[in-house]
Design an enzyme around this catalytic site. Structure first.
Site, PDB file in Angstrom:
ATOM      1  N   SER A 175       0.829  -1.197   0.000  1.00  0.00           N
ATOM      2  CA  SER A 175       0.000   0.000   0.000  1.00  0.00           C
ATOM      3  C   SER A 175       0.871   1.258   0.000  1.00  0.00           C
ATOM      4  O   SER A 175       1.712   1.398  -0.875  1.00  0.00           O
ATOM      5  CB  SER A 175      -0.958  -0.046   1.203  1.00  0.00           C
ATOM      6  OG  SER A 175      -1.949   0.916   1.077  1.00  0.00           O
ATOM      7  N   ASP A 341      -8.659  -6.250  -4.787  1.00  0.00           N
ATOM      8  CA  ASP A 341      -8.213  -4.959  -4.246  1.00  0.00           C
ATOM      9  C   ASP A 341      -8.795  -3.854  -5.134  1.00  0.00           C
ATOM     10  O   ASP A 341      -8.417  -3.713  -6.292  1.00  0.00           O
ATOM     11  CB  ASP A 341      -6.673  -4.921  -4.255  1.00  0.00           C
ATOM     12  CG  ASP A 341      -6.105  -3.631  -3.668  1.00  0.00           C
ATOM     13  OD1 ASP A 341      -6.879  -2.680  -3.419  1.00  0.00           O
ATOM     14  OD2 ASP A 341      -4.872  -3.581  -3.461  1.00  0.00           O
ATOM     15  N   HIS A 374      -7.849  -5.204  -0.400  1.00  0.00           N
ATOM     16  CA  HIS A 374      -6.565  -4.508  -0.314  1.00  0.00           C
ATOM     17  C   HIS A 374      -5.697  -5.004   0.857  1.00  0.00           C
ATOM     18  O   HIS A 374      -4.497  -5.201   0.705  1.00  0.00           O
ATOM     19  CB  HIS A 374      -6.846  -3.011  -0.170  1.00  0.00           C
ATOM     20  CG  HIS A 374      -5.630  -2.171  -0.001  1.00  0.00           C
ATOM     21  ND1 HIS A 374      -4.712  -1.994  -1.004  1.00  0.00           N
ATOM     22  CD2 HIS A 374      -5.172  -1.462   1.066  1.00  0.00           C
ATOM     23  CE1 HIS A 374      -3.735  -1.203  -0.571  1.00  0.00           C
ATOM     24  NE2 HIS A 374      -3.989  -0.872   0.677  1.00  0.00           N
TER      25      HIS A 374
END
Ligand code: ACO
Ligand code: HSE
Length: 408
Positions: A175, A341, A374
């Site tokens: 991320s 995601d 995610h």
């Protein structure tokens, strides 16, 4: 999934009193290792200012070999910290990447020296908006210049210099951590033997900026925010920050995982109450996520780290051509994405893969079928562990590192 209903805007949140806020502030004093750079070595910021002093709090695991060639830098995500493989003194919870790091694990502490630092702008010991502004002798609040991903990486490079390491064997993270990995590879290609960005991209999309803005507005709309000067008032914008986290947390999960975890199940009740209490499990769950978040994270830091992600656009730094960011790179890349995601969908990762191909780089792309969304990179995803394990083992051979970091 039957934890008691917790009212984000109701009584249980209000029970969190002044004493807890004080304890939280104390817990934020760096308890890990840290290094402070003074006026002779300021951090040059994209905002056009120099920041000094600047403190970087970090943790290390494993042993650095004699020629300092076995170091791996782990970059944390938006609200992560340096406690990737050790208990967080703030939450008392185990390291957030214990599944990835450890003896015999993909990031093997028997072979590698692992470094994880808290980002600048954060709230776990590195300089951030809660740090003291040397000019005013008060917490910076919004007087801290806006911090970018490039600034975070520049600060990490100062730390790596301080540790005497020329080249990192690997930089990896998920991320916002993955954005830092991409930036490391673009800014310091000769310092990254390998790079593994996971669930990340080379820019924040319009939709991603939109969700961050909702969160920031929730914080700034809370009367306890006091224009960012809440620490002077001995308070924190708990409700605003909690709502910001609730909205953000939905983006970290997938529709499928929400449905399979909670469906339309009711929370500890037989029937709807015809009130606005947390009737549904998903409501109770989100309230819990919001409430526990405010106990571990600073609201102003949340503004800064979300802004850093929003501003990131590596192609824009290279005349709109992402491939230019990686020309002639020798770094070997392994890009990892998860099918569900929707924050950094595989299509965003593919843009990075295509740019790397165009730049003639060595790149592999691992698209993992997962229903976890995610945050899959933080969870038990055997395919991710296998891919990273295999990639690092092959890079280890190609580099010529000895079998164990303790040898050298
Ligand atoms: C990446 C970094 O650098 S570190 C920062 C990352 N860390 C975070 O984001 C922390 C918050 N995020 C999470 O917890 C994320 O969901 C994950 C991915 C890290 C963990 O996911 P999972 O292990 O699947 O946990 P899950 O999402 O089910 O949440 C479990 C929590 O929800 C609570 N919960 C579950 N169902 C309910 C419910 N119906 N009502 C209220 N609470 C509930 C559990 O009691 C548990 O609480 P606890 O964490 O306080 O012990
Ligand atoms: N849930 C993680 C990843 C978000 O991108 C965090 O809060 O840092």
């Amino acid at each position: 999934m039957t934890k008691g209903s917790s009212g984000q805007n109701g009584s249980s949140q209000d029970q969190v009193d002044h004493a807890q806020d004080v304890a939280l502030k104390q817990a934020r004093e760096p308890s890990s290792q840290s290094v402070t750079f003074g006026a002779d070595k300021p951090l040059h910021l994209d905002a056009g200012l120099d920041l000094s002093p600047v403190t970087i709090a970090y943790e290390t695991y494993g042993t650095l070999n004699e020629d300092k060639s076995n170091a791996i830098l782990v970059c944390h995500a938006l609200t992560g910290d340096q406690y990737a493989n050790s208990t967080s003194p703030v939450t008392g919870k185990p390291g957030w990447w214990n599944r990835m790091i450890g003896p015999g694990k993909p990031v093997d502490t028997d072979k590698y020296f692992i470094i994880c630092s808290n980002v600048v702008g954060g709230c776990n010991g590195s300089t951030g908006p809660a740090s003291i502004n040397p000019n005013s002798k008060q917490p910076y609040g919004l007087e801290l210049p806006v911090i970018t991903i490039r600034d975070m990486v520049r600060a990490q490079a100062m730390l790596i210099d301080h540790l005497g390491i020329d080249q990192l064997f690997c930089v990896l993270g998920g991320s916002m951590g993955g954005m830092q990995v991409i930036q490391w590879a673009a800014a310091y290609p000769e310092r990254c033997f390998t790079a593994i960005p996971i669930a990340a991209g080379a820019r924040h999309t319009s939709q991603n900026i939109a969700f961050h803005e909702v969160g920031r507005q929730a914080i700034m709309a809370d009367p306890e925010w006091h224009g960012g000067r809440y620490l002077d008032q001995d308070t924190t914008p708990r409700k605003g920050l909690g709502v910001a986290r609730m909205a953000a947390h939905v983006t970290y999960m997938s529709e499928r995982s929400l449905q399979s975890k909670f469906g339309r199940n009711l929370q500890n009740r037989e029937a709807k109450t015809f009130t606005f209490d947390a009737d549904f499990q998903i409501e109770s769950y989100l309230r819990h996520q919001g409430m526990t978040f405010v106990d571990r994270f600073d609201a102003n830091s949340y503004l800064y780290v979300t802004r850093a992600m929003d501003y990131y656009d590596l192609a824009a730094d290279h005349d709109g051509q992402l491939a230019k960011a990686f020309m002639n790179t020798q770094t070997r890349f392994c890009i990892v994405a998860f099918t569900t995601d929707w924050l950094f969908p595989p299509a965003e990762s593919r843009l990075v893969v295509h740019a790397l191909n165009a730049a003639g780089a060595s790149v592999s792309f691992v698209e993992i079928e997962s229903d976890k969304g995610h945050d899959a990179f933080l969870l038990d995803e055997p395919e991710m562990f296998d891919a990273i394990d295999g990639f690092l083992k092959s890079a280890h051979k190609a580099h010529g590192l000895p079998a164990s970091g303790k040898e050298a």
